[in-house]
Design an enzyme around this catalytic site. Structure first.
Site, PDB file in Angstrom:
ATOM      1  N   HIS A   1       0.860  -1.190   0.000  1.00  8.33           N
ATOM      2  CA  HIS A   1       0.000   0.000   0.000  1.00  8.33           C
ATOM      3  C   HIS A   1       0.888   1.229   0.000  1.00  8.33           C
ATOM      4  CE1 HIS A   1      -3.167   2.809   1.171  1.00  8.33           C
ATOM      5  NE2 HIS A   1      -4.006   1.865   0.820  1.00  8.33           N
TER       6      HIS A   1
ATOM      7  N   ASP B   1      -7.912  -5.377   0.099  1.00 14.33           N
ATOM      8  CA  ASP B   1      -8.362  -6.248  -0.998  1.00 14.33           C
ATOM      9  C   ASP B   1      -7.994  -7.705  -0.797  1.00 14.33           C
ATOM     10  OD1 ASP B   1      -7.491  -3.423  -2.689  1.00 14.33           O
ATOM     11  OD2 ASP B   1      -9.512  -4.253  -2.837  1.00 14.33           O
TER      12      ASP B   1
HETATM   13  C1  SDX Z   1      -6.207   0.054  -2.808  1.00 11.52           C
HETATM   14  O1  SDX Z   1      -4.443   4.559  -1.981  1.00 11.52           O
HETATM   15  C2  SDX Z   1      -5.381   3.963  -1.361  1.00 11.52           C
HETATM   16  O2  SDX Z   1      -5.787   4.353  -0.282  1.00 11.52           O
HETATM   17  C3  SDX Z   1      -5.982   2.760  -2.102  1.00 11.52           C
HETATM   18  C4  SDX Z   1      -6.967   1.923  -1.325  1.00 11.52           C
HETATM   19  C5  SDX Z   1      -8.248   2.680  -1.062  1.00 11.52           C
HETATM   20  O3  SDX Z   1      -9.005   2.268  -0.161  1.00 11.52           O
HETATM   21  O4  SDX Z   1      -8.568   3.601  -1.868  1.00 11.52           O
HETATM   22  O5  SDX Z   1      -6.400   1.527  -0.097  1.00 11.52           O
HETATM   23  C6  SDX Z   1      -7.368   0.672  -2.102  1.00 11.52           C
HETATM   24  O6  SDX Z   1      -5.968   0.392  -3.938  1.00 11.52           O
HETATM   25  C7  SDX Z   1      -5.331  -0.916  -2.045  1.00 11.52           C
HETATM   26  C8  SDX Z   1      -4.097  -1.400  -2.890  1.00 11.52           C
HETATM   27  C9  SDX Z   1      -4.587  -2.516  -3.820  1.00 11.52           C
HETATM   28  N1  SDX Z   1      -3.543  -2.876  -4.780  1.00 11.52           N
HETATM   29  C10 SDX Z   1      -2.901  -4.066  -4.723  1.00 11.52           C
HETATM   30  O7  SDX Z   1      -3.062  -4.896  -3.831  1.00 11.52           O
HETATM   31  C11 SDX Z   1      -1.980  -4.329  -5.910  1.00 11.52           C
HETATM   32  C12 SDX Z   1      -0.625  -4.870  -5.403  1.00 11.52           C
HETATM   33  N2  SDX Z   1       0.042  -3.783  -4.681  1.00 11.52           N
HETATM   34  C13 SDX Z   1       1.024  -3.013  -5.466  1.00 11.52           C
HETATM   35  O8  SDX Z   1       0.675  -2.809  -6.792  1.00 11.52           O
HETATM   36  C14 SDX Z   1       1.503  -1.768  -4.690  1.00 11.52           C
HETATM   37  O9  SDX Z   1       1.793  -2.177  -3.420  1.00 11.52           O
HETATM   38  C15 SDX Z   1       0.612  -0.548  -4.610  1.00 11.52           C
HETATM   39  C16 SDX Z   1       0.158  -0.083  -5.952  1.00 11.52           C
HETATM   40  C17 SDX Z   1      -0.573  -0.809  -3.754  1.00 11.52           C
HETATM   41  C18 SDX Z   1       1.467   0.565  -3.948  1.00 11.52           C
HETATM   42  O10 SDX Z   1       2.411   0.954  -4.868  1.00 11.52           O
HETATM   43  P1  SDX Z   1       3.526   2.047  -4.474  1.00 11.52           P
HETATM   44  O11 SDX Z   1       3.211   2.746  -3.223  1.00 11.52           O
HETATM   45  O12 SDX Z   1       3.781   2.857  -5.701  1.00 11.52           O
HETATM   46  O13 SDX Z   1       4.749   1.159  -4.090  1.00 11.52           O
HETATM   47  P2  SDX Z   1       5.768   0.621  -5.152  1.00 11.52           P
HETATM   48  O14 SDX Z   1       5.029   0.028  -6.307  1.00 11.52           O
HETATM   49  O15 SDX Z   1       6.758   1.686  -5.417  1.00 11.52           O
HETATM   50  O16 SDX Z   1       6.429  -0.577  -4.342  1.00 11.52           O
HETATM   51  C19 SDX Z   1       7.516  -0.316  -3.455  1.00 11.52           C
HETATM   52  C20 SDX Z   1       8.387  -1.565  -3.557  1.00 11.52           C
HETATM   53  C21 SDX Z   1       8.765  -1.902  -5.008  1.00 11.52           C
HETATM   54  O17 SDX Z   1      10.006  -2.561  -4.977  1.00 11.52           O
HETATM   55  P3  SDX Z   1      11.333  -1.639  -5.313  1.00 11.52           P
HETATM   56  O18 SDX Z   1      11.097  -1.011  -6.668  1.00 11.52           O
HETATM   57  O19 SDX Z   1      11.421  -0.628  -4.190  1.00 11.52           O
HETATM   58  O20 SDX Z   1      12.466  -2.653  -5.315  1.00 11.52           O
HETATM   59  O21 SDX Z   1       7.634  -2.695  -3.085  1.00 11.52           O
HETATM   60  C22 SDX Z   1       7.436  -3.630  -4.143  1.00 11.52           C
HETATM   61  C23 SDX Z   1       7.717  -2.903  -5.448  1.00 11.52           C
HETATM   62  O22 SDX Z   1       8.229  -3.812  -6.420  1.00 11.52           O
HETATM   63  N3  SDX Z   1       6.045  -4.054  -4.068  1.00 11.52           N
HETATM   64  C24 SDX Z   1       5.619  -5.304  -4.226  1.00 11.52           C
HETATM   65  C25 SDX Z   1       4.229  -5.241  -4.025  1.00 11.52           C
HETATM   66  N4  SDX Z   1       3.858  -3.976  -3.779  1.00 11.52           N
HETATM   67  C26 SDX Z   1       4.980  -3.238  -3.809  1.00 11.52           C
HETATM   68  N5  SDX Z   1       6.287  -6.451  -4.505  1.00 11.52           N
HETATM   69  C27 SDX Z   1       5.507  -7.561  -4.591  1.00 11.52           C
HETATM   70  N6  SDX Z   1       4.189  -7.603  -4.414  1.00 11.52           N
HETATM   71  C28 SDX Z   1       3.503  -6.463  -4.126  1.00 11.52           C
HETATM   72  N7  SDX Z   1       2.180  -6.478  -3.947  1.00 11.52           N
END
Ligand code: SDX
Length: 430
Positions: A306, A363
């Site tokens: 998140h 989720d």
């Molecule tokens: C919702 O914003 C809100 O409030 C949203 C929400 C709401 O109620 O409105 O809470 C609802 O959207 C919840 C999130 C649902 N999405 C997912 O579950 C999809 C999987 N999660 C990822 O796509 C990600 O964690 C996000 C999109 C939720 C957050 O993305 P960020 O903040 O841009 O973080 P990032 O992508 O930069 O990740 C940071 C690091 C990365 O590694 P590095 O580049 O630093 O090496 O963490 C890793 C990412 O690769 N990472 C993951 C991961 N999520 C982040 N690695 C594996 N699996 C994951 N799920």
């Protein structure tokens, strides 16, 4: 108390004092509006450290796993309130007294029908359309039917539009499901609760009586509460930006639905269940954990991570408990729940997830509980949109109520070509 400032020293210029504005909780903000005059913009793709507005609706502390709506913790609202009371709280900034509680419930539960012409709009979609595609269309089309509440400068119009949207979203959502499976639309039943009415419109058929299951009704209402609002997330920011141009509320909510559909946002619940089905057994989990950690593999654990929560998402905790309750009450033994629990356990012990502070989000469990309730995967994000309409329209209203509201218009770091000479195509060398 003297106003605090941040001093910024720019090359070749006098130092600039930027005002620091204190909030009631969370990070204070630095007002950077002077920077433009000094020839600079701030640069923050993805808005990791940018406050786009002032708001009093929802507070999140991502490090402590705190979520509060108008100051009330989400776990208390989920256990003690109901979704329509939370809608009233988000819209009005305080809990209703008994009279307002009853009045609000009555208004919302008695404006659930939609215009019969709008029902004809569904016929234009393919039967196998994703319900979210239908929702993007029909919610935007509401503005073609409610010309009497489109003057956004009129406070009463804003309130009518907010009530209409909260009332009618479940009807439109259930119709998108009925249309996709070829069953006739079921008219709303105003004798039922908000959640009960939605379940009946989803699952009743004209040839049989339908009795709302109280376990499902309570779980549905709790799911609506847990998804109602979440500060300036992508879809809420979309609604605010659309609304800042003066677009009508129905078009703004349709924009929010489109943004929510993405798998990184509200589409994650459907994507998470697809992932659990793809993993299929506990034995396959290590391979998927490996893929999630592989920088060269686009696979991510859906339902994990998140932007704000670097601790447990408090909604996921409530959702996990509700999930167990529903499966126990319905006597369902879903192997996917075993996969989910084992995946959560392994991921939370894995250094990669620990270092990156990746926890299960709202989720992660919602897909399992919705599946247990008989809701098809394609409707998971639609249910998220029904619930989040309360948050979206509350932020839209708060933005328009704020004095000096202006159109949102971010700037950019330009890195393209400049001052090129144009040659007509016949003169251009190939
Ligand atoms: C919702 O914003 C809100 O409030 C949203 C929400 C709401 O109620 O409105 O809470 C609802 O959207 C919840 C999130 C649902 N999405 C997912 O579950 C999809 C999987 N999660 C990822 O796509 C990600 O964690 C996000 C999109 C939720 C957050 O993305 P960020 O903040 O841009 O973080 P990032 O992508 O930069 O990740 C940071 C690091 C990365 O590694 P590095 O580049 O630093 O090496 O963490 C890793 C990412 O690769 N990472 C993951 C991961 N999520 C982040 N690695 C594996 N699996 C994951 N799920």
């Amino acid at each position: 108390m003297t106003k605090q400032t941040a001093t910024l020293q720019l090359p070749g210029q006098e130092a600039i004092e930027l005002p620091i504005i204190k909030g009631s909780a969370g990070n204070d903000v630095i007002d950077i509006s002077k920077l433009g005059a000094a020839g600079y913009f701030t640069y923050d793709p993805g808005f990791l450290a940018t406050a786009s507005c002032e708001s009093a609706i929802t507070y999140i502390d991502g490090d402590k796993g705190i979520l509060q709506h108008r100051g009330y913790p989400i776990d208390q609202l989920a256990e003690k309130s109901d979704y329509l009371e939370v809608c009233f709280l988000l819209l009005n900034g305080h809990l209703p007294d008994k009279d307002d509680f009853n009045k609000f419930h009555h208004v919302v539960l008695h404006h659930t029908m939609i215009h019969e012409q709008l029902a004809k709009l569904y016929q234009g979609f393919r039967r196998d359309s994703h319900p979210m595609a239908i929702m993007c269309g029909v919610v935007g089309a509401l503005s073609a039917f409610y010309h009497d509440s489109l003057d956004i400068t009129n406070e009463q119009h804003r309130e009518i539009a907010a009530y209409r949207l909260i009332s009618k979203m479940p009807t439109l959502a259930a119709m998108s499901y009925k249309y996709s499976n070829g069953q006739p639309f079921i008219y709303p039943d105003n004798k039922l609760s908000y959640a009960g009415n939605f379940l009946k419109m989803m699952f009743a058929v004209p040839c049989e009586d339908y009795v709302v299951n109280p376990v499902l009704e309570r779980a549905m209402d709790k799911i609506f509460i847990l998804h109602a609002d979440h500060e300036q997330n992508a879809s809420t920011s979309t609604v605010r930006l659309a609304g800042s141009s003066g677009a009508n509320p129905f078009a703004c909510i349709a924009a929010g639905i489109a943004s929510l559909w993405g798998p990184a946002h509200g589409g994650a619940n459907e994507a998470c269940l697809n992932m659990l089905e793809q993993i299929e057994t506990v034995e396959n989990i290590p391979e998927f954990i490996r893929k999630a950690k592989d920088k060269n593999d686009p696979f991510r654990l859906m339902g994990f991570g998140h932007r704000v929560y670097k601790n447990h998402d408090p909604r996921a905790t409530v959702m996990r408990n509700a999930c167990h309750e529903v499966l126990n009450d319905l006597k369902i033994d879903d192997p996917l729940l075993d996969v989910a629990r084992e995946l959560e356990r392994i991921a939370l012990e894995d250094p990669y997830f620990i270092e990156k502070k990746l926890y299960p989000n709202v989720d992660f469990y919602s897909g399992i509980i919705l599946k247990a309730m008989g809701i098809p995967k394609s409707m998971f994000t639609v249910i998220f949109a029904v619930s989040r309409t309360a948050g979206w329209i509350s932020h839209w209203k708060e933005m328009l109520d704020q004095p000096g509201q202006r159109i949102g218009r971010p700037r950019q770091l330009y890195t393209g070509e400049v001052d090129l000479h144009f040659d007509p195509v016949d003169d251009r060398c190939s």
